[in-house]
Design an enzyme around this catalytic site. Structure first.
Site: not given
Ligand code: GLN
Length: 530
Positions: A18, A378-379, A402, A504, A506
């Site tokens: 959709k 990022c990571l 982390e 990010h 992307e």
């Protein structure tokens, strides 16, 4: 002209695309010269998808203003010029949260607070808010998440019914359904569509257009049958595409969906030809070279978890007229080099937690030692930093806190202000931050300028205490958020292309304007291949 509204509901099954349909309709209307704004209602009770596992929900798309939203907003961004913000993705969680806050403040003046009218009014208000926020928008396209028949989407459907009741001439309802092809019977079946339209009618919504998702194009006869039995004159098929989802706007245009919409709304506009979409499909169908990119992540088995990354890589490949071959590597299954070898470049995407960490570290080490292009996001940047600390700076226990809260060398760690935070929802470093790029770096070469803004979604940061020791060994901090003194981009001096970003990129790549870092990365991978 008054603002026109297009509501898109889904029937029969979920996952029909959709979002791509809504985005494609936006793009064909833009091609006719209109301005569009898209928004999505999601009936779940989470305030936003930020707290959901990517296995449940796929990618979390982040807007400039730092909203964590549904991945369909990524399609809206890639297909159109729609404004996108916190106002563009409204969940039941947001609606109920504000209704309950209003009630506690006493705003309802003694009334019994109910789904109708209080919840439905709040939903309608969110559509109006979007138009107030984006003055001059001519079309608002509203996608209703979920499938007709779901209990939780009922308030949204009732709200759009009422919305149209107040603006009968300015609204169109499109219902997207599924028309299955039964192999054994060698025929397509229209019954599920008939039932779905009946279910819509029962709640007072009469679709103006039925869009049928199907494996193969539908014959005129089948379309006429659906039309007659559902009492809906306009039936259009949206069959599976061969080359790319970027064919969908062309397919809908071929069946004159835009003309139908304009006719229903009493509008005229110069004809469009979707020239740029045709060019994209031409490039995708006639690639001049091939490039293989390995993506090493732990959510790889969920088709939608890295949606924007797959798309942005595709945009980079389009820029080089190259065929993109994606090798999807599940990082927790990487045991040795054998599991990753053979690609022209590696991308390590964002992620959370320990599972699959070592597979990503191995990918960074392998790329660094062998001069293979590496792009960390990022990571993926934190991985590049930790691997360098372990194997070049000889800080063998260096880590991100982390992963190892007791590491003696926390090269990636939480800022003091993040340590205070207890709530999980909406509390990361989110949205646009400015970044200053160091001249004469690969980052500068890619962007061609020294100031950029990019979107973030993370808690952990590079620990500036270690900056000098990294620099001494050829690690370059090529992007910095000056105000907060935080590292935004890193790269290796003596490597063809090993670069990573804390942000990010992307999320802000389009087929017609690929993100410069993705173009540069694919370019480096093509060079490596040659
Ligand atoms: N888990 C890391 C952090 O919170 C990276 C987040 C991400 O990749 N989006 O900083």
């Amino acid at each position: 002209m008054g603002i026109k509204y297009i509501f898109i509901t889904g029937g029969v099954v979920s996952s029909l695309g959709k979002g791509i349909t809504a985005a494609s309709i936006g793009s064909i209307l833009e091609d006719r010269g209109f301005t569009v704004a898209l928004m999505k209602f999601d009936p779940y009770l989470n305030v936003d998808p930020g707290t959901m596992s990517p296995f449940q929900h796929g990618e979390v798309y982040v807007t400039d203003d730092g909203a964590e939203t549904d991945l369909d907003l990524g399609h809206y961004y890639r297909f159109t010029h729609s404004p996108l913000s916190r106002a563009s993705n409204i969940t039941s969680g947001i609606i109920y949260d504000s209704v309950i806050k209003n009630e506690r403040r006493g705003d309802y003046l003694g009334q019994t607070v109910q789904v109708i009218p209080h919840v439905t009014d709040e939903i309608k208000k969110r559509i109006e808010d979007l138009t107030h926020e984006n003055k001059g928008v001519q079309f608002v396209i509203v996608e209703i998440g979920g499938t007709v028949g779901d209990i939780e989407s009922l308030p949204f459907l009732e709200a759009i019914r009422q919305f149209r009741y107040a603006r009968p001439k300015n609204c169109v309802n499109i219902h997207l359904t599924y028309v299955p092809y039964l192999k054994a019977a060698a025929e397509v079946k229209t019954k599920p569509t008939q039932h779905s339209v009946q279910a819509l009618r029962q709640i007072g919504i009469v679709p103006d257009i039925i869009l049928c998702r199907c494996e193969i194009p539908l014959s005129l006869e089948i379309k006429e049958k659906i039309s007659l039995l559902c009492n809906v004159p306009t039936v259009i098929d949206e069959h599976d595409v061969n080359v790319s989802i970027y064919e969908v706007p062309l397919n809908l245009k071929r069946q004159k969906l835009d003309d139908s919409l304009l006719h229903m709304l009493g509008l005229t506009a110069p004809e469009g030809e979707l020239k740029s979409w045709k060019e994209i499909i031409h490039i995708l169908s006639n690639p001049k070279k091939k490039v293989t990119i390995g993506i090493v992540g732990k959510y790889i088995e969920h088709q939608d978890a890295y949606k924007s990354i797959f798309e942005a890589l595709q945009h980079g490949a389009i820029a080089h007229e190259a065929e993109l071959v994606l090798k999807k590597i599940e990082s927790s299954k990487v045991k040795s080099l054998h599991d990753i070898e053979g690609c022209d470049g590696y991308l390590v995407p964002g992620g959370f937690g320990e599972r699959g960490w070592l597979g990503k570290i191995l990918t960074a080490k392998y790329s660094r030692e062998n001069g293979i292009p590496y792009f960390g996001i990022c990571l993926g940047m934190q991985i590049m930093v930790v691997e360098f600390a372990n194997n070049v700076l000889n800080l063998s226990h260096a880590n991100s806190t982390e992963i190892d809260p007791t590491t003696p060398d926390p090269v990636i760690s939480l800022l003091p202000e993040q340590k205070e935070i207890k709530e999980k929802g909406g509390t990361m470093r989110l949205g646009l931050y400015r970044c200053t790029i160091t001249p004469h770096t690969k980052a500068f070469l890619a962007y061609g300028r020294g100031e950029i803004k990019e979107r973030h979604r993370h808690r952990y940061e590079f620990n500036n205490r270690y900056k000098r020791s990294f620099e001494e060994k050829g690690f370059c901090f090529s992007g910095i958020w000056e105000e907060g003194k935080l590292v935004e981009m890193v790269e290796l001096k003596d490597h063809p292309w090993m670069l990573a970003t804390q942000f990010h990129p992307e999320f802000s790549s389009k087929p017609f304007s690929p993100h410069p870092l993705f173009t540069a990365f694919i370019g480096a991978a093509i060079t490596y291949h040659a």
